[in-house]
Design an enzyme around this catalytic site. Structure first.
Site, PDB file in Angstrom:
ATOM      1  N   ASN A 171       1.597  -2.189   5.585  1.00 10.99           N
ATOM      2  CA  ASN A 171       1.150  -1.029   5.757  1.00 10.99           C
ATOM      3  C   ASN A 171      -0.353  -1.075   4.974  1.00 10.99           C
ATOM      4  OD1 ASN A 171       0.697   2.254   5.909  1.00 10.99           O
ATOM      5  ND2 ASN A 171       0.674   1.558   3.633  1.00 10.99           N
ATOM      6  N   GLY A 193       0.859  -1.312  -0.041  1.00 13.22           N
ATOM      7  CA  GLY A 193      -0.139   0.030   0.062  1.00 13.22           C
ATOM      8  C   GLY A 193       0.651   1.282   0.257  1.00 13.22           C
ATOM      9  N   ALA A 194       1.743   1.434  -0.975  1.00 13.19           N
ATOM     10  CA  ALA A 194       2.678   2.613  -0.904  1.00 13.19           C
ATOM     11  C   ALA A 194       2.344   3.309  -2.045  1.00 13.19           C
ATOM     12  CB  ALA A 194       4.019   2.017  -1.107  1.00 13.19           C
ATOM     13  N   VAL A 198      -3.216  -7.496  -1.187  1.00 11.09           N
ATOM     14  CA  VAL A 198      -2.769  -8.350  -0.140  1.00 11.09           C
ATOM     15  C   VAL A 198      -3.891  -9.365   0.278  1.00 11.09           C
ATOM     16  CG1 VAL A 198      -1.195  -6.589   0.385  1.00 11.09           C
ATOM     17  CG2 VAL A 198      -3.181  -6.774   1.573  1.00 11.09           C
ATOM     18  N   LYS A 219      -7.580  -4.141  13.526  1.00 11.47           N
ATOM     19  CA  LYS A 219      -6.263  -3.456  13.905  1.00 11.47           C
ATOM     20  C   LYS A 219      -5.854  -4.249  15.479  1.00 11.47           C
ATOM     21  CE  LYS A 219      -5.498  -0.793  10.731  1.00 11.47           C
ATOM     22  NZ  LYS A 219      -3.964  -1.122   9.958  1.00 11.47           N
ATOM     23  N   ILE A 246      -3.647  10.463  11.061  1.00  9.41           N
ATOM     24  CA  ILE A 246      -2.733  11.115  10.241  1.00  9.41           C
ATOM     25  C   ILE A 246      -3.288  11.694   8.863  1.00  9.41           C
ATOM     26  CG2 ILE A 246      -0.682  10.230   8.733  1.00  9.41           C
ATOM     27  CD1 ILE A 246      -0.434   9.776  11.795  1.00  9.41           C
ATOM     28  N   TYR A 298     -13.157  -2.263  11.730  1.00  4.46           N
ATOM     29  CA  TYR A 298     -11.663  -1.685  11.673  1.00  4.46           C
ATOM     30  C   TYR A 298     -11.160  -1.879  13.167  1.00  4.46           C
ATOM     31  CZ  TYR A 298      -7.971   1.746  10.516  1.00  4.46           C
ATOM     32  OH  TYR A 298      -6.673   2.402  10.392  1.00  4.46           O
ATOM     33  N   SER A 316      -2.729   0.788  14.645  1.00  2.30           N
ATOM     34  CA  SER A 316      -3.782   2.022  14.556  1.00  2.30           C
ATOM     35  C   SER A 316      -3.973   2.113  15.987  1.00  2.30           C
ATOM     36  CB  SER A 316      -4.919   1.845  13.796  1.00  2.30           C
ATOM     37  OG  SER A 316      -5.949   3.003  14.142  1.00  2.30           O
TER      38      SER A 316
HETATM   39  N1  LIG Z   1      -4.771   7.805   7.952  1.00  2.28           N
HETATM   40  C1  LIG Z   1      -4.867   7.408   9.321  1.00  2.28           C
HETATM   41  O1  LIG Z   1      -5.127   8.260  10.274  1.00  2.28           O
HETATM   42  C2  LIG Z   1      -4.290   6.178   9.762  1.00  2.28           C
HETATM   43  C3  LIG Z   1      -4.258   5.942  11.360  1.00  2.28           C
HETATM   44  C4  LIG Z   1      -3.972   4.565  12.049  1.00  2.28           C
HETATM   45  C5  LIG Z   1      -3.625   3.650  11.110  1.00  2.28           C
HETATM   46  N2  LIG Z   1      -3.672   3.935   9.501  1.00  2.28           N
HETATM   47  C6  LIG Z   1      -3.263   2.696   8.703  1.00  2.28           C
HETATM   48  O2  LIG Z   1      -2.188   2.960   7.951  1.00  2.28           O
HETATM   49  C7  LIG Z   1      -2.227   2.353   6.719  1.00  2.28           C
HETATM   50  C8  LIG Z   1      -2.255   3.270   5.659  1.00  2.28           C
HETATM   51  O3  LIG Z   1      -3.348   4.082   5.654  1.00  2.28           O
HETATM   52  P1  LIG Z   1      -3.386   5.412   4.836  1.00  2.28           P
HETATM   53  O4  LIG Z   1      -4.227   6.332   5.814  1.00  2.28           O
HETATM   54  O5  LIG Z   1      -2.278   5.732   4.283  1.00  2.28           O
HETATM   55  O6  LIG Z   1      -4.420   5.040   3.732  1.00  2.28           O
HETATM   56  P2  LIG Z   1      -4.927   5.461   2.247  1.00  2.28           P
HETATM   57  O7  LIG Z   1      -4.247   6.783   1.922  1.00  2.28           O
HETATM   58  O8  LIG Z   1      -6.088   5.247   1.952  1.00  2.28           O
HETATM   59  O9  LIG Z   1      -3.789   4.652   1.267  1.00  2.28           O
HETATM   60  C9  LIG Z   1      -4.184   2.865   1.376  1.00  2.28           C
HETATM   61  C10 LIG Z   1      -3.070   2.453   0.630  1.00  2.28           C
HETATM   62  O10 LIG Z   1      -3.471   0.934   0.878  1.00  2.28           O
HETATM   63  C11 LIG Z   1      -3.323   0.276  -0.438  1.00  2.28           C
HETATM   64  N3  LIG Z   1      -4.346  -0.569  -0.374  1.00  2.28           N
HETATM   65  C12 LIG Z   1      -5.673  -0.810  -0.235  1.00  2.28           C
HETATM   66  N4  LIG Z   1      -6.124  -2.015  -0.365  1.00  2.28           N
HETATM   67  C13 LIG Z   1      -5.109  -2.860  -0.678  1.00  2.28           C
HETATM   68  C14 LIG Z   1      -4.902  -4.095  -1.106  1.00  2.28           C
HETATM   69  N5  LIG Z   1      -6.099  -4.942  -0.761  1.00  2.28           N
HETATM   70  N6  LIG Z   1      -3.767  -4.655  -1.291  1.00  2.28           N
HETATM   71  C15 LIG Z   1      -2.775  -3.809  -1.419  1.00  2.28           C
HETATM   72  N7  LIG Z   1      -2.670  -2.528  -1.164  1.00  2.28           N
HETATM   73  C16 LIG Z   1      -3.955  -2.042  -0.682  1.00  2.28           C
HETATM   74  C17 LIG Z   1      -3.833   1.602  -1.217  1.00  2.28           C
HETATM   75  O11 LIG Z   1      -3.551   1.336  -2.921  1.00  2.28           O
HETATM   76  P3  LIG Z   1      -4.338   1.930  -4.110  1.00  2.28           P
HETATM   77  O12 LIG Z   1      -3.770   3.307  -4.095  1.00  2.28           O
HETATM   78  O13 LIG Z   1      -3.845   1.343  -5.186  1.00  2.28           O
HETATM   79  O14 LIG Z   1      -5.766   1.964  -3.712  1.00  2.28           O
HETATM   80  C18 LIG Z   1      -3.037   2.525  -0.804  1.00  2.28           C
HETATM   81  O15 LIG Z   1      -1.762   2.813  -1.223  1.00  2.28           O
HETATM   82  C19 LIG Z   1      -3.489   1.554   6.830  1.00  2.28           C
HETATM   83  O16 LIG Z   1      -3.353   0.107   7.310  1.00  2.28           O
HETATM   84  C20 LIG Z   1      -4.327   2.188   7.841  1.00  2.28           C
HETATM   85  O17 LIG Z   1      -5.341   1.334   8.713  1.00  2.28           O
HETATM   86  C21 LIG Z   1      -4.156   4.948   9.116  1.00  2.28           C
END
Ligand SMILES: NC(=O)c1ccc[n+]([C@@H]2O[C@H](COP(=O)([O-])OP(=O)(O)OC[C@H]3O[C@@H](n4cnc5c(N)ncnc54)[C@H](OP(=O)(O)O)[C@@H]3O)[C@@H](O)[C@H]2O)c1
Length: 260
Positions: A90, A9-10, A64, A168, A197, A164, A151
């Site tokens: 991630n 998920g990068a 994934v 987590k 974030i 969710y 998270s």
């Molecule tokens: N943002 C927050 O406040 C926050 C807080 C705590 C934890 N997190 C955790 O941090 C991680 C990243 O979150 P984010 O906020 O960066 O989310 P985001 O901006 O929505 O990005 C999600 C990423 O995951 C990829 N993805 C989604 N489903 C996937 C799958 N089935 N297989 C492979 N890749 C997949 C997406 O790819 P595509 O671009 O191709 O869709 C994208 O690169 C997550 O695990 C989230 O739960 C986030």
């Protein structure tokens, strides 16, 4: 030869922030994504610049949550780089709709468990087996690591997105399990626990969190940025915590503190 990291998920958000920080410290990268190829290529190009053209970055589509995709992803790393020093689990999704726990359906639950928990659980199993093989073949310079991005929802009850939170909490245990199992092989495992974030995931609730942060939700009164998580991963990647494993690294502006 540069060390190699695979970041799931990068293409966007936190994963992109992690990739950038790893590029700065000289890691070659495999940038995984699910569907957003243009964004993944943008991450790749940014990382090569951040790595001052001394690193190599490749993109690989894989969902994934699908077993065949996980196998193909690991095979891609093996064929492209021949080694793996760091896996960053991630990739993750939020529920499409926040729904009360008394109403929420199984479809969303299955989707979140499959992507957020089962995917990293079995991807880590595949990678760990390969890392164990590599530790046997390589010298003491090979110091592999596995990072799991969880998270604050691992321990914070939000009853409008129970699926969710459960996913987590699951990956938090997963980090402990793999840490306990892999220490004898010199493979260290860390859980990195982000707070709020600024990414696409939190975009739809920006106004709500703006108000909460201004009102004192976190002792450090600002949104976290993807680079904040990236720097924590970079500390692990640089082996700055060599006598720790199974550790939870909170990157949450102090959200987890209890104050009185
Ligand atoms: N943002 C927050 O406040 C926050 C807080 C705590 C934890 N997190 C955790 O941090 C991680 C990243 O979150 P984010 O906020 O960066 O989310 P985001 O901006 O929505 O990005 C999600 C990423 O995951 C990829 N993805 C989604 N489903 C996937 C799958 N089935 N297989 C492979 N890749 C997949 C997406 O790819 P595509 O671009 O191709 O869709 C994208 O690169 C997550 O695990 C989230 O739960 C986030």
């Amino acid at each position: 030869m540069n060390p190699v990291a695979l970041i799931t998920g990068a293409s966007r958000g936190i994963g992109r922030g992690i990739a950038g920080e790893l590029a700065k410290i000289g890691y070659d990268l495999v940038i995984n994504y699910a569907g957003n190829a243009d964004a993944a290529r943008q991450t790749r190009d940014e990382c090569v610049k951040l790595g001052a053209n001394k690193i190599r970055a490749e993109v690989c589509q894989a969902d994934v949550s699908i077993a065949a995709d996980r196998l193909r992803l690991v095979e891609f790393v093996r064929q492209t780089f021949g080694r793996l020093d760091l896996l960053v689990n991630n990739a993750g999704v939020a529920p499409a709709v926040r729904a009360d726990i008394l109403e929420a359906g199984e479809e969303s639950f299955d989707r979140l468990i499959n992507i957020n928990l089962k995917g990293p659980y079995f991807l880590t199993q595949l990678v760990a087996r390969w890392m164990v093989e590599q530790t046997k073949a390589a010298g003491s310079g090979y110091r592999p690591k596995i990072v799991i991005v969880s998270s604050i929802s691992a321990y914070t009850a939000s009853s409008n997105r129970g699926d969710y939170c459960v996913s987590k909490a699951g990956v938090a245990m997963m980090a402990k399990l793999y840490a306990a199992r892999l220490a004898e092989h010199g493979i260290l495992v860390f859980e990195i626990r982000p707070g709020v974030i600024a990414t696409d995931m939190t975009g739809p609730v920006k106004a709500k969190y703006d108000a909460l942060i201004a009102g004192g939700l976190t002792p450090i009164k600002r949104w976290g940025q993807p680079e904040d998580i990236g720097r924590a991963v970079a500390a692990v990647a640089q082996d700055l915590l060599p006598f720790s494993t199974g550790e939870v690294i909170n990157v949450d502006g102090g959200f987890h503190l209890r104050t009185l």
